[in-house]
Design a protein around this motif. Structure first.
Motif, PDB file in Angstrom:
ATOM      1  N   GLN A  40       0.828  -1.204   0.000  1.00 13.00           N
ATOM      2  CA  GLN A  40       0.000   0.000   0.000  1.00 13.00           C
ATOM      3  C   GLN A  40       0.863   1.255   0.000  1.00 13.00           C
ATOM      4  OE1 GLN A  40      -2.355  -0.692   3.497  1.00 13.00           O
ATOM      5  NE2 GLN A  40      -3.987  -1.763   2.387  1.00 13.00           N
ATOM      6  N   TRP A  41       1.956   1.206   0.761  1.00 10.73           N
ATOM      7  CA  TRP A  41       2.865   2.345   0.821  1.00 10.73           C
ATOM      8  C   TRP A  41       3.510   2.590  -0.544  1.00 10.73           C
ATOM      9  CZ3 TRP A  41       8.213   2.527   0.046  1.00 10.73           C
ATOM     10  CH2 TRP A  41       8.832   3.731   0.402  1.00 10.73           C
ATOM     11  N   GLU A  42       3.931   1.514  -1.200  1.00 10.60           N
ATOM     12  CA  GLU A  42       4.562   1.637  -2.511  1.00 10.60           C
ATOM     13  C   GLU A  42       3.590   2.217  -3.530  1.00 10.60           C
ATOM     14  OE1 GLU A  42       5.808  -2.352  -3.146  1.00 10.60           O
ATOM     15  OE2 GLU A  42       7.765  -2.075  -2.161  1.00 10.60           O
ATOM     16  N   GLN A  43       2.318   1.780  -3.466  1.00 12.51           N
ATOM     17  CA  GLN A  43       1.315   2.310  -4.393  1.00 12.51           C
ATOM     18  C   GLN A  43       1.053   3.790  -4.113  1.00 12.51           C
ATOM     19  OE1 GLN A  43      -1.985  -0.353  -3.745  1.00 12.51           O
ATOM     20  NE2 GLN A  43      -1.211  -1.903  -5.176  1.00 12.51           N
ATOM     21  N   ALA A  44       0.953   4.149  -2.833  1.00 14.77           N
ATOM     22  CA  ALA A  44       0.715   5.546  -2.470  1.00 14.77           C
ATOM     23  C   ALA A  44       1.894   6.423  -2.896  1.00 14.77           C
ATOM     24  CB  ALA A  44       0.479   5.658  -0.966  1.00 14.77           C
ATOM     25  N   LYS A  45       3.101   5.914  -2.710  1.00 17.53           N
ATOM     26  CA  LYS A  45       4.306   6.678  -3.084  1.00 17.53           C
ATOM     27  C   LYS A  45       4.378   6.858  -4.598  1.00 17.53           C
ATOM     28  CE  LYS A  45       9.327   6.743  -2.382  1.00 17.53           C
ATOM     29  NZ  LYS A  45       9.720   6.831  -3.816  1.00 17.53           N
ATOM     30  N   ALA A  46       4.008   5.787  -5.347  1.00 12.52           N
ATOM     31  CA  ALA A  46       4.040   5.872  -6.807  1.00 12.52           C
ATOM     32  C   ALA A  46       3.059   6.923  -7.320  1.00 12.52           C
ATOM     33  CB  ALA A  46       3.729   4.505  -7.417  1.00 12.52           C
ATOM     34  N   LYS A  47       1.931   7.065  -6.626  1.00 13.66           N
ATOM     35  CA  LYS A  47       0.917   8.045  -7.024  1.00 13.66           C
ATOM     36  C   LYS A  47       1.150   9.405  -6.371  1.00 13.66           C
ATOM     37  CE  LYS A  47      -2.702   4.576  -7.742  1.00 13.66           C
ATOM     38  NZ  LYS A  47      -4.060   4.111  -7.330  1.00 13.66           N
ATOM     39  N   GLY A  48       2.101   9.447  -5.418  1.00 10.87           N
ATOM     40  CA  GLY A  48       2.367  10.694  -4.720  1.00 10.87           C
ATOM     41  C   GLY A  48       1.195  11.163  -3.895  1.00 10.87           C
ATOM     42  N   GLN A  50      -0.398  10.769  -0.224  1.00 11.55           N
ATOM     43  CA  GLN A  50      -0.317  10.291   1.160  1.00 11.55           C
ATOM     44  C   GLN A  50      -1.685  10.053   1.781  1.00 11.55           C
ATOM     45  OE1 GLN A  50       2.189  12.699   3.628  1.00 11.55           O
ATOM     46  NE2 GLN A  50       3.922  12.679   2.186  1.00 11.55           N
ATOM     47  N   SER A  51      -2.740  10.590   1.160  1.00  7.17           N
ATOM     48  CA  SER A  51      -4.087  10.379   1.707  1.00  7.17           C
ATOM     49  C   SER A  51      -4.477   8.911   1.680  1.00  7.17           C
ATOM     50  CB  SER A  51      -5.112  11.201   0.919  1.00  7.17           C
ATOM     51  OG  SER A  51      -5.229  10.734  -0.421  1.00  7.17           O
ATOM     52  N   LEU A  52      -3.871   8.123   0.792  1.00 11.67           N
ATOM     53  CA  LEU A  52      -4.150   6.685   0.755  1.00 11.67           C
ATOM     54  C   LEU A  52      -3.698   6.012   2.047  1.00 11.67           C
ATOM     55  CD1 LEU A  52      -3.087   5.884  -2.929  1.00 11.67           C
ATOM     56  CD2 LEU A  52      -5.401   6.226  -2.020  1.00 11.67           C
ATOM     57  N   LEU A  53      -2.622   6.506   2.636  1.00 14.09           N
ATOM     58  CA  LEU A  53      -2.142   5.965   3.910  1.00 14.09           C
ATOM     59  C   LEU A  53      -3.031   6.437   5.054  1.00 14.09           C
ATOM     60  CD1 LEU A  53       1.697   6.562   3.464  1.00 14.09           C
ATOM     61  CD2 LEU A  53       0.366   4.509   2.930  1.00 14.09           C
ATOM     62  N   ILE A  54      -3.532   7.651   4.987  1.00 17.06           N
ATOM     63  CA  ILE A  54      -4.422   8.178   6.027  1.00 17.06           C
ATOM     64  C   ILE A  54      -5.721   7.396   6.064  1.00 17.06           C
ATOM     65  CG2 ILE A  54      -5.733  10.206   6.773  1.00 17.06           C
ATOM     66  CD1 ILE A  54      -3.571  11.961   5.522  1.00 17.06           C
ATOM     67  N   GLN A  55      -6.275   7.029   4.887  1.00 18.79           N
ATOM     68  CA  GLN A  55      -7.499   6.238   4.815  1.00 18.79           C
ATOM     69  C   GLN A  55      -7.296   4.880   5.457  1.00 18.79           C
ATOM     70  OE1 GLN A  55      -8.572   6.125   0.666  1.00 18.79           O
ATOM     71  NE2 GLN A  55      -8.873   8.352   0.543  1.00 18.79           N
ATOM     72  N   ARG A  56      -6.110   4.302   5.261  1.00 16.87           N
ATOM     73  CA  ARG A  56      -5.812   3.002   5.860  1.00 16.87           C
ATOM     74  C   ARG A  56      -5.816   3.102   7.376  1.00 16.87           C
ATOM     75  NH1 ARG A  56       0.175   1.465   5.256  1.00 16.87           N
ATOM     76  NH2 ARG A  56       0.238   2.895   7.037  1.00 16.87           N
ATOM     77  N   ASN A  57      -5.221   4.148   7.939  1.00 19.75           N
ATOM     78  CA  ASN A  57      -5.171   4.319   9.388  1.00 19.75           C
ATOM     79  C   ASN A  57      -6.555   4.589   9.963  1.00 19.75           C
ATOM     80  OD1 ASN A  57      -2.394   3.972   9.404  1.00 19.75           O
ATOM     81  ND2 ASN A  57      -1.991   6.165   9.122  1.00 19.75           N
ATOM     82  N   GLU A  58      -7.391   5.357   9.219  1.00 14.57           N
ATOM     83  CA  GLU A  58      -8.732   5.642   9.710  1.00 14.57           C
ATOM     84  C   GLU A  58      -9.581   4.391   9.755  1.00 14.57           C
ATOM     85  OE1 GLU A  58     -10.198   8.654   7.121  1.00 14.57           O
ATOM     86  OE2 GLU A  58      -9.348  10.316   8.306  1.00 14.57           O
ATOM     87  N   SER A  59      -9.402   3.490   8.808  1.00 16.89           N
ATOM     88  CA  SER A  59     -10.183   2.255   8.803  1.00 16.89           C
ATOM     89  C   SER A  59      -9.857   1.405  10.020  1.00 16.89           C
ATOM     90  CB  SER A  59      -9.908   1.461   7.515  1.00 16.89           C
ATOM     91  OG  SER A  59      -8.555   1.018   7.476  1.00 16.89           O
ATOM     92  N   LYS A  60      -8.601   1.455  10.475  1.00 20.57           N
ATOM     93  CA  LYS A  60      -8.215   0.733  11.683  1.00 20.57           C
ATOM     94  C   LYS A  60      -8.852   1.361  12.907  1.00 20.57           C
ATOM     95  CE  LYS A  60      -3.705  -1.021  10.161  1.00 20.57           C
ATOM     96  NZ  LYS A  60      -2.250  -1.024  10.457  1.00 20.57           N
ATOM     97  N   GLN A  61      -8.858   2.686  12.971  1.00 22.55           N
ATOM     98  CA  GLN A  61      -9.392   3.371  14.135  1.00 22.55           C
ATOM     99  C   GLN A  61     -10.905   3.199  14.255  1.00 22.55           C
ATOM    100  OE1 GLN A  61      -8.071   7.390  13.608  1.00 22.55           O
ATOM    101  NE2 GLN A  61      -5.913   6.908  13.947  1.00 22.55           N
ATOM    102  N   ASN A  62     -11.590   2.991  13.120  1.00 23.75           N
ATOM    103  CA  ASN A  62     -13.041   2.864  13.139  1.00 23.75           C
ATOM    104  C   ASN A  62     -13.509   1.456  13.490  1.00 23.75           C
ATOM    105  OD1 ASN A  62     -13.379   5.539  12.452  1.00 23.75           O
ATOM    106  ND2 ASN A  62     -13.368   5.136  10.243  1.00 23.75           N
ATOM    107  N   ASP A  63     -12.582   0.517  13.664  1.00 24.45           N
ATOM    108  CA  ASP A  63     -12.938  -0.852  14.042  1.00 24.45           C
ATOM    109  C   ASP A  63     -13.288  -0.861  15.530  1.00 24.45           C
ATOM    110  OD1 ASP A  63     -13.208  -3.530  14.487  1.00 24.45           O
ATOM    111  OD2 ASP A  63     -11.343  -4.104  13.486  1.00 24.45           O
ATOM    112  N   LEU A  64     -14.560  -1.119  15.845  1.00 23.73           N
ATOM    113  CA  LEU A  64     -15.038  -0.998  17.218  1.00 23.73           C
ATOM    114  C   LEU A  64     -14.995  -2.313  17.990  1.00 23.73           C
ATOM    115  CD1 LEU A  64     -18.110   1.346  16.608  1.00 23.73           C
ATOM    116  CD2 LEU A  64     -15.781   1.972  17.274  1.00 23.73           C
ATOM    117  N   ARG A  65     -14.513  -3.391  17.392  1.00 26.81           N
ATOM    118  CA  ARG A  65     -14.419  -4.656  18.115  1.00 26.81           C
ATOM    119  C   ARG A  65     -13.407  -4.540  19.258  1.00 26.81           C
ATOM    120  NH1 ARG A  65     -12.756  -8.594  13.473  1.00 26.81           N
ATOM    121  NH2 ARG A  65     -11.490  -6.751  13.041  1.00 26.81           N
ATOM    122  N   LEU A  66     -13.620  -5.355  20.315  1.00 20.91           N
ATOM    123  CA  LEU A  66     -12.689  -5.319  21.449  1.00 20.91           C
ATOM    124  C   LEU A  66     -11.295  -5.755  21.029  1.00 20.91           C
ATOM    125  CD1 LEU A  66     -14.764  -6.759  24.432  1.00 20.91           C
ATOM    126  CD2 LEU A  66     -14.147  -4.382  23.983  1.00 20.91           C
TER     127      LEU A  66
END
Length: 308
Positions: A40-48, A50-66
């Motif tokens: 994912q990082w390589e794809q985001a870097k190739a496209k220049g 960084q919002s692609l990495l931010i979306q990945r982190n937000e999806s983790k934070q929105n996981d409400l399971r214990l």
């Protein structure tokens, strides 16, 4: 341009150290997660972008399971109970009315820092799968164990990070007439919730025999729980001791040699209708039962995990 390259380099996922893999075949493993995030990082870097990495982190934070296989969750130790000289039962607190949502036989992974290195190890909770407000793990402390150095520091109300669940047993109610479980040492951990799962279901008529292998009678863990389970009509518990004690309670049936117990149990099992679990067996015991089972046909299911 150089500053931009430095910024992208700082965002690049770090490859896990060998100590960060618990070696239990988790899916996803920490190395699987690394490979995916690196791509994912390589794809985001190739496209220049960084919002692609931010979306990945937000999806983790929105996981409400214990707890999740790709995120770490911190739980506090509610109490510590010493079982033997080197075995401890740790109870972790969960929010009221909540459970981990594990299925039978699944394990979770703990993370700790020892001498600057991140270490991960897998443990199977011993509580019922539907237990609310807590979960329990049985842990053996090894004198020179890397993870043990971290576990030794645990005390009540400390927080420990966990992720999971992984694995599990292929068990279905009434799929087999009999269930024969072999467990050595802490290999008994996944057997306890399995037994609780069976006896909690009034419709499940599977007959279960648990064979626990220990050094002495004093080394048997969770005696009271095993005794409670053995009170059910469809559960029988037997123990193989490598050192026979002079005195022990009569309600516990023990054997001095595994070979004699094997010849006592195996003739009663039928082809295609019975299931075998082997958990934490030492190599000589495991070899004995593999030899015995060659004449019982390949339909018998043998699961060997946490081999000592």
């Amino acid at each position: 341009m150089a500053d931009n390259e430095d910024e992208w380099f700082s965002l690049r996922p770090q490859e896990p150290l060998p100590t960060q893999c618990c070696g239990s075949g988790c899916k996803p493993c920490v190395f699987d997660i690394y490979e995916r995030e690196l791509k994912q990082w390589e794809q985001a870097k190739a496209k220049g972008d960084q919002s692609l990495l931010i979306q990945r982190n937000e999806s983790k934070q929105n996981d409400l399971r214990l707890i999740g296989t790709e995120k770490w969750s911190a739980f506090q130790i509610e109490c510590v109970e010493q079982q033997t000289a080197d075995i401890y039962l740790y109870r972790f607190q969960l929010p009221s009315g909540c459970c981990l949502g594990l299925t039978v036989g699944q394990h979770i992974v703990a993370r700790g820092i020892v001498n600057g290195l991140e270490v991960q190890r897998a443990y199977t909770p011993v509580n019922p799968v539907d237990a609310e407000g807590y979960f329990e793990v049985l842990i053996k402390i090894y004198e020179d164990g890397l993870m043990s150095q971290y576990v030794k520091t645990w005390k009540e109300w400390d927080s420990v990070c966990w992720r999971g669940p992984f694995g599990g047993f292929p068990y279905k109610s009434n799929q087999y007439e009999q269930l024969l479980l072999f467990a050595s040492g802490t290999g008994i951990a996944p057997m306890v919730p399995l037994l609780k799962y069976i006896v909690a279901n009034e419709e499940d008529e599977t007959f279960v025999t648990l064979v626990g292998c220990f050094r002495t009678f004093q080394d048997i863990y969770m005696k009271s729980r095993l005794q409670e389970l053995a009170a059910y009509w469809n559960v029988k518990t037997l123990f193989v001791l490598s050192q026979q004690a002079s005195k022990q309670p009569q309600q516990f049936e023990t054997w001095r040699m595994l070979a004699g117990l094997g010849s006592h149990l195996l003739p009663d099992f039928k082809v295609n209708k019975d299931l075998f679990y082997v958990e934490g067996m030492q190599s000589k015991w495991r070899l004995f039962y593999q030899i015995k089972m060659k004449s019982i046909q390949k339909e018998m299911l043998i699961i060997c995990q946490n081999v000592l």
